[in-house]
Scaffold this motif. Structure first.
Motif, PDB file in Angstrom:
ATOM      1  N   UNK A 116     -18.748 -49.426 -14.295  1.00  0.00           N
ATOM      2  CA  UNK A 116     -19.716 -49.961 -14.888  1.00  0.00           C
ATOM      3  C   UNK A 116     -20.963 -50.055 -14.053  1.00  0.00           C
ATOM      4  N   UNK A 117     -20.921 -49.836 -12.804  1.00  0.00           N
ATOM      5  CA  UNK A 117     -22.272 -50.016 -11.797  1.00  0.00           C
ATOM      6  C   UNK A 117     -22.739 -48.811 -11.707  1.00  0.00           C
ATOM      7  N   UNK A 118     -22.450 -47.798 -12.270  1.00  0.00           N
ATOM      8  CA  UNK A 118     -22.913 -46.423 -11.955  1.00  0.00           C
ATOM      9  C   UNK A 118     -24.308 -46.421 -12.571  1.00  0.00           C
ATOM     10  N   UNK A 119     -24.607 -47.013 -13.703  1.00  0.00           N
ATOM     11  CA  UNK A 119     -26.181 -47.115 -14.094  1.00  0.00           C
ATOM     12  C   UNK A 119     -26.993 -47.620 -12.943  1.00  0.00           C
ATOM     13  N   UNK A 120     -26.412 -48.391 -12.032  1.00  0.00           N
ATOM     14  CA  UNK A 120     -27.448 -48.979 -11.039  1.00  0.00           C
ATOM     15  C   UNK A 120     -27.481 -47.917  -9.916  1.00  0.00           C
ATOM     16  N   UNK A 121     -26.750 -46.946  -9.939  1.00  0.00           N
ATOM     17  CA  UNK A 121     -27.050 -46.073  -8.865  1.00  0.00           C
ATOM     18  C   UNK A 121     -28.115 -44.804  -9.320  1.00  0.00           C
ATOM     19  N   UNK A 122     -29.120 -45.126  -8.850  1.00  0.00           N
ATOM     20  CA  UNK A 122     -30.421 -44.245  -9.225  1.00  0.00           C
ATOM     21  C   UNK A 122     -31.163 -43.962  -7.804  1.00  0.00           C
ATOM     22  N   UNK A 123     -31.707 -42.783  -7.830  1.00  0.00           N
ATOM     23  CA  UNK A 123     -32.307 -42.219  -6.369  1.00  0.00           C
ATOM     24  C   UNK A 123     -33.577 -43.063  -6.390  1.00  0.00           C
ATOM     25  N   UNK A 124     -34.130 -43.125  -7.388  1.00  0.00           N
ATOM     26  CA  UNK A 124     -35.528 -43.818  -7.656  1.00  0.00           C
ATOM     27  C   UNK A 124     -35.553 -45.191  -7.136  1.00  0.00           C
ATOM     28  N   UNK A 125     -34.683 -45.746  -7.528  1.00  0.00           N
ATOM     29  CA  UNK A 125     -34.306 -47.355  -7.716  1.00  0.00           C
ATOM     30  C   UNK A 125     -33.896 -47.493  -6.196  1.00  0.00           C
ATOM     31  N   UNK A 179     -22.847 -49.701  -5.399  1.00  0.00           N
ATOM     32  CA  UNK A 179     -21.384 -49.704  -6.278  1.00  0.00           C
ATOM     33  C   UNK A 179     -20.364 -50.754  -5.885  1.00  0.00           C
ATOM     34  N   UNK A 180     -20.748 -51.305  -4.761  1.00  0.00           N
ATOM     35  CA  UNK A 180     -19.616 -52.376  -4.411  1.00  0.00           C
ATOM     36  C   UNK A 180     -20.341 -53.802  -4.518  1.00  0.00           C
ATOM     37  N   UNK A 181     -21.840 -53.784  -4.544  1.00  0.00           N
ATOM     38  CA  UNK A 181     -22.237 -55.022  -4.880  1.00  0.00           C
ATOM     39  C   UNK A 181     -22.423 -55.876  -3.425  1.00  0.00           C
ATOM     40  N   UNK A 215       0.041 -50.696  -8.729  1.00  0.00           N
ATOM     41  CA  UNK A 215      -0.826 -49.871  -7.719  1.00  0.00           C
ATOM     42  C   UNK A 215      -1.893 -49.341  -8.766  1.00  0.00           C
ATOM     43  N   UNK A 216      -1.244 -48.323  -9.710  1.00  0.00           N
ATOM     44  CA  UNK A 216      -2.196 -47.556 -10.684  1.00  0.00           C
ATOM     45  C   UNK A 216      -2.944 -48.397 -11.507  1.00  0.00           C
ATOM     46  N   UNK A 217      -2.503 -49.285 -12.209  1.00  0.00           N
ATOM     47  CA  UNK A 217      -3.113 -50.318 -12.885  1.00  0.00           C
ATOM     48  C   UNK A 217      -4.322 -51.220 -12.127  1.00  0.00           C
ATOM     49  N   UNK A 218      -4.160 -51.319 -10.701  1.00  0.00           N
ATOM     50  CA  UNK A 218      -5.018 -51.960 -10.116  1.00  0.00           C
ATOM     51  C   UNK A 218      -6.109 -50.974  -9.755  1.00  0.00           C
ATOM     52  N   UNK A 219      -5.939 -49.758  -9.591  1.00  0.00           N
ATOM     53  CA  UNK A 219      -6.751 -48.636  -9.125  1.00  0.00           C
ATOM     54  C   UNK A 219      -7.730 -48.441 -10.344  1.00  0.00           C
ATOM     55  N   UNK A 220      -6.703 -48.614 -11.670  1.00  0.00           N
ATOM     56  CA  UNK A 220      -7.867 -48.312 -12.813  1.00  0.00           C
ATOM     57  C   UNK A 220      -8.827 -49.293 -13.111  1.00  0.00           C
ATOM     58  N   UNK A 221      -8.391 -50.497 -12.820  1.00  0.00           N
ATOM     59  CA  UNK A 221      -9.405 -51.624 -12.960  1.00  0.00           C
ATOM     60  C   UNK A 221     -10.582 -51.496 -11.972  1.00  0.00           C
ATOM     61  N   UNK A 222     -10.065 -50.970 -10.779  1.00  0.00           N
ATOM     62  CA  UNK A 222     -11.316 -50.966  -9.944  1.00  0.00           C
ATOM     63  C   UNK A 222     -12.054 -49.878 -10.024  1.00  0.00           C
ATOM     64  N   UNK A 223     -11.609 -48.769 -10.643  1.00  0.00           N
ATOM     65  CA  UNK A 223     -12.251 -47.730 -10.925  1.00  0.00           C
ATOM     66  C   UNK A 223     -13.224 -48.141 -12.157  1.00  0.00           C
TER      67      UNK A 223
END
Length: 388
Positions: free
Chosen positions: A248-257, A372-374, A235-243
């Protein structure tokens, strides 16, 4: 990392503070303590008949020594982090051992490794200290049993935690190596998560499959421990992969975009003014208070329902719903900074403003989650029609 306890719900028994760090004993710890007494008590009684019924008290003392070992392990994390100015929220001792919960901080590969490996290092120091006591002093039977257990417990905790996979401390070494090599902490976290899954498979192969292949029947207690530990690690390893994937998607989170076009309108304005700004033509209208700060959003459906003859006399506040207090963000906000800020706000809509405080867009919680989730956000501009 575990989530903070919900309002009104106690996570466990507060044990006070050590070096300024709150320590909490989770109720789940009593489960592992009971299991230790039930599983280890009979073994002690069989190997040491002179103990009699007190063997179960010794077994409970063993559980307490394990608790102390885990506490020292987590304190080593917290105190090392303190050197780098990483604020520690609390230490929780629970069924799975324990964890140190940090507040937000900026990490680097080197510092992350040092903070992570401080825990196992502390256990090796405790094991070495116990070994010196055993080698130097002649102890009584019970004291010698407990000291010997303490030594091996800390040695095994240290060895186990340096295995190269998350959520174990050794996983931070894998994360940091990949992070340093690629420049991406997210890729490092994903790699370390997969390392954790491989460790689970290796543990299952060694303690379950190997005896079965050899024609032996696995010990029931060992089988239960393997399943429990393996489940926790998986469970911890799976949570780490998800995190890692989310990071990786954080750069896509932009208020302007992610925001849609919007214009500001004074709360003293009318429906006619909102229509002039394009309130029914894809441009959101944000209602601003006397100080110029966003305080509401015009509902397009309500706006369109106002008869033309009443547009000039109907205040815009009559067709708008309120924004949560402070629900506006600079248009240059993005990444982790934006996520952390929005997590502290109520509501699902946030006005976007430029350097001059002028409204330029409207950001929705759905748009952020979709990035964040695509997953595609709902088609309607105002889900459920309210800022809830």
């Amino acid at each position: 990392m575990a989530e903070p306890a919900g309002p009104g719900r106690r996570e466990g028994i507060p044990l006070g503070r050590i070096a300024g760090v709150p320590v909490v004993l989770a109720y789940s710890w009593f489960v592992i303590a009971a299991f230790t007494v039930i599983a280890y008590g009979p073994v002690l009684a069989r190997n040491n008949p002179a103990l009699g019924a007190s063997a179960y008290l010794v077994a409970f003392a063993y559980a307490v020594l394990l608790l102390i070992s885990v506490l020292v392990h987590e304190l080593a994390h917290a105190l090392t982090a303190k050197i780098y100015g990483w604020p520690t929220q609390k230490i929780v001792l629970n069924l799975w051992g324990g964890h140190t919960q940090f507040e937000s901080f900026t990490a680097s590969p080197g510092r992350s490794v040092l903070v992570a490996l401080a825990g196992p290092a502390a256990n090796f120091v405790l094991a070495g200290g116990a070994w010196l006591v055993l080698a130097t002093f002649s102890l009584g039977s019970v004291a010698e049993i407990l000291t010997n257990i303490f030594m091996w417990a800390n040695f095994l905790i240290g060895i186990f935690n340096v295995l190269p996979g998350l959520p174990l401390d050794g996983g931070r070494l894998v994360e940091s190596v990949v992070w340093k090599a690629t420049g991406s902490q997210a890729k490092g976290t994903v790699a370390a998560g997969w390392g954790g899954r491989i460790i689970v498979l290796a543990i299952a192969a060694w303690f379950i499959l190997r005896p079965l292949v050899a024609g032996d029947e696995p010990d029931l207690s060992l089988l239960m421990i393997t399943v429990l530990v393996g489940s926790f690690l998986w469970m911890g390893a799976s949570a780490a992969i998800q995190q890692g994937k989310l990071r990786e998607r954080l750069p896509l989170v932009s208020a302007a975009a992610l925001s849609t076009p919007a214009a500001g309108l004074s709360a003293t304005g009318t429906v006619q003014d909102a229509l002039a700004l394009g309130g029914t033509e894809g441009v959101s209208v944000v209602v601003c208070g006397p100080d110029g700060r966003p305080q509401g959003v015009v509902d397009p459906g309500a706006l369109a329902s106002v008869p033309g003859s009443a547009a000039a006399s109907t205040p815009v506040t009559a067709v708008s719903f309120p924004l949560a207090p402070g629900a506006y963000v600079p248009e240059w906000s993005k990444g982790q900074e934006l996520i952390q800020f929005l997590s502290q706000l109520e509501g699902r809509h946030y006005a976007v403003v430029d350097h001059n405080g002028r409204v330029t867009g409207l950001l929705t919680q759905d748009a952020v989650l979709a990035a964040m989730t695509r997953k595609r956000p709902p088609n309607d501009r105002y889900p459920q029609g309210q800022n809830r």
